[in-house]
Design a protein around this motif. Sequence first.
Motif, PDB file in Angstrom:
ATOM      1  N   GLU A   1      37.271  10.450  18.875  1.00 33.34           N
ATOM      2  CA  GLU A   1      38.676  10.287  18.490  1.00 33.34           C
ATOM      3  C   GLU A   1      39.550   9.994  19.707  1.00 33.34           C
ATOM      4  O   GLU A   1      40.500   9.214  19.635  1.00 33.34           O
TER       5      GLU A   1
ATOM      6  N   ARG B   1      36.869  11.142   7.412  1.00 30.81           N
ATOM      7  CA  ARG B   1      37.882  10.099   7.558  1.00 30.81           C
ATOM      8  C   ARG B   1      38.801  10.478   8.715  1.00 30.81           C
ATOM      9  O   ARG B   1      39.481  11.495   8.687  1.00 30.81           O
TER      10      ARG B   1
ATOM     11  N   GLN C   1      47.417   1.509  14.354  1.00 26.90           N
ATOM     12  CA  GLN C   1      48.226   1.986  13.233  1.00 26.90           C
ATOM     13  C   GLN C   1      47.742   1.363  11.931  1.00 26.90           C
ATOM     14  O   GLN C   1      47.427   0.180  11.861  1.00 26.90           O
ATOM     15  N   ASP C   2      47.698   2.179  10.861  1.00 26.78           N
ATOM     16  CA  ASP C   2      47.177   1.701   9.579  1.00 26.78           C
ATOM     17  C   ASP C   2      47.903   0.451   9.091  1.00 26.78           C
ATOM     18  O   ASP C   2      47.277  -0.507   8.645  1.00 26.78           O
TER      19      ASP C   2
ATOM     20  N   GLU D   1      40.946   4.243  16.237  1.00 30.24           N
ATOM     21  CA  GLU D   1      41.749   5.436  15.983  1.00 30.24           C
ATOM     22  C   GLU D   1      43.188   5.238  16.451  1.00 30.24           C
ATOM     23  O   GLU D   1      44.123   5.764  15.854  1.00 30.24           O
TER      24      GLU D   1
ATOM     25  N   ASN E   1      41.196   8.176  10.060  1.00 31.70           N
ATOM     26  CA  ASN E   1      42.507   7.651   9.675  1.00 31.70           C
ATOM     27  C   ASN E   1      42.295   6.691   8.508  1.00 31.70           C
ATOM     28  O   ASN E   1      41.185   6.578   7.972  1.00 31.70           O
ATOM     29  N   GLY E   2      43.340   5.965   8.104  1.00 35.73           N
ATOM     30  CA  GLY E   2      43.215   5.093   6.950  1.00 35.73           C
ATOM     31  C   GLY E   2      42.279   3.937   7.147  1.00 35.73           C
ATOM     32  O   GLY E   2      41.847   3.299   6.169  1.00 35.73           O
TER      33      GLY E   2
ATOM     34  N   THR F   1      39.035  -1.246   6.066  1.00 37.84           N
ATOM     35  CA  THR F   1      38.512  -0.061   6.718  1.00 37.84           C
ATOM     36  C   THR F   1      37.169  -0.364   7.355  1.00 37.84           C
ATOM     37  O   THR F   1      36.460  -1.285   6.959  1.00 37.84           O
TER      38      THR F   1
END
Length: 695
Positions: A131, A104, A140-141, A137, A106-107, A193
């Motif tokens: 990445e 994983r 922002q979540d 990546e 990020n979120g 996701t």
Amino acid sequence: MASAPLAAQDSEAPPALEDLIPDSAVENPEDWAGQGTEGEEASDNNDAPDPDTPIELPEGIDMPWPSDIEIDDVEPLQAEEEIEFADLDLGRAQLDLEEAETVRLNGNLVLGFPQTEPPFSERGDFLLRYEALSTIENLQDEDASIAQLVARAREDEELLGNLLRVYGYYDGQVIRSIGALQPGDEAASETPTVRFDVIPGNRYRFGAIDLGNLDQAPDYEDLRASFGITSGDFLQSDTIVQEQFALDRRLGETGYAFAAINEPSLLIDHEREEGDLTLEVEPGGKYVFGEVVSSDPKFLSGKHLGTIARFEPGETYQRSLSMDLRRAVTATGLVSSVSVTPREVTPPQGNQPGVVDMDVELERAKLRTISGAIGYGSEEGIRVQASWEHRNLFPPEGLLRVRGIIGTREQLAGVTFRRNNFGGRDQVLTIDAYASAQDTVAYDANTVAVTGSYERLSTLLFQKPLSWSVGALVLASDERNRVIGGVPRPRQTYLVGAVFGRATIDTTDSLLDPTQGFRVTGFLAPSTARTAGDQFYYLPNQVDASYYQSVSSGVIAAGRVRYSSIIGAPLFAIAPSRRLYAGGGASVRGYGYQAIGPKNDFGEPTGGRSLVEASVEARIETGFFDGAVSVVPFFDLGAVSIEETPDFRFVKYGAGVGLRYDTGFGPIRVDVGVPLNPDPDDAPVGVYVSLGQAF
């Protein structure tokens, strides 16, 4: 009246559309539709054929109904125990999607690696690159939405495929899926996701390698060894670029002044799982350096440029030395543009190399400069400084500068002649004459002096492990300690002559902002002075050492020590302006300039004949302004003694904190120091601003 005869009608012609529609259908179409066809009664639309009733077959066809067909019993096949089925190796990757290892990032982003055999050998570096380049990546979540993820997922899917090919996985696949995280996930939520399952497949290898005419070079084996790709190596496009650069550098450093390398071509054969590499190389012949030829010999002659160059005629041509000459000419500050180009004078013949002259094409820059500065300091008062210079008044590189200072505590008029690159690269001849009047916290001096020096400098462009200077000084100075409270002091005249030498060993990685290494500087100045009718001889000397070490990420520890003494003459025989003092931004922070040391009955610093200083500080990056700002806590100490050897009777301590702002050229320094054991006349705090580190 006779009627016209009717035309004969074709009995085979089809009826017209009007003939097929009866008048009743036109008059009442709904009733007509329910009547059915002519000769039949309207049928019940609910009537349906009985599936159990056989369909009447047309005449001439005889087919039994399925229930009347009899099929003999079929005997099932018996398995033969002697037959064994082999596992076929089709050369494909073995996958386990259910048990895929996941990472994983990020979120919103998960990478899965379901391939177990063959293993993904470049996975670590692959992840780091992805990445750095991934559009997901950088999302922002909390700002992510399905629409944004879908748009970026397409780009990232293409990116992953390209990265696989970079590492030689030309049959790789990327499976993309988008959804919400499931309960039980380590980051379970309704956050959308993206998951990419990366299936690299088999890694291709280099097949045939064609390097053009490289094999025609006389030192082919050495050149071929510098190109570190051979048939059978794993294929990676990065490696091709790196090895092409290595070969090109090797050619340029071993005499091939006109070598050329075309863009590489890679032909992929999926059946063989190999890539055939073609790199067209034309080495040309080998050459040695000839003469340096200037396009403006009256301004900067070819002979002078030859003294700047780091090569001699007859030495093997090296491209790096050609580039070094260009940088050195630029560093003179006399040109606005410059190019250095090899020109064939003698072609190679047999085993004999050819000769190339180095043509230096340059354009003159503006040579005159007027500069000035106005400032104020608590120790210096108001200060106005101005200068005029011509940087090539006496070609080549003969500078003349006239300067002046008007201030509350200093006045000066001086003229300087300086010739750069005199007798060699970064070697400077300087003659300076000046008249000055200084009124510091320690002394009042009216001085006339002439100084000459010859030195090898370490510069920002060319930092050297060893630099040195030698010179001589003659001065006449009328001096006294300061007048305080209207109490006069007798003035004293000093006639001083000295020769001096300085040498520095430097292993640091920067002149202005070192992070590792050390510096050691030694200074000697055998001197003679005539004052009060007597002749005195003495030896000023000084040693400075500093050390820099990275102790952790973003933290540099630095320390320095200084020892200085004047041996061979009593204190009164040494002019106050040439004695030893401590205190200030480059000494013990927290104290005023020259404020540390022995004092007379009026509280004036008298200076001394020995000095010891030490400093330690930590340079800590803060992360502010992209890491440009650092915090620097520090601790300093210093002692000045009247005797030739330190007695530490007047040791002073200072501590504080500073800020550094990295400009790219060098740090701007702001230090705030506090005296830890001050005298009554010392200020409670000292502030120092300058360019570069304190040491």
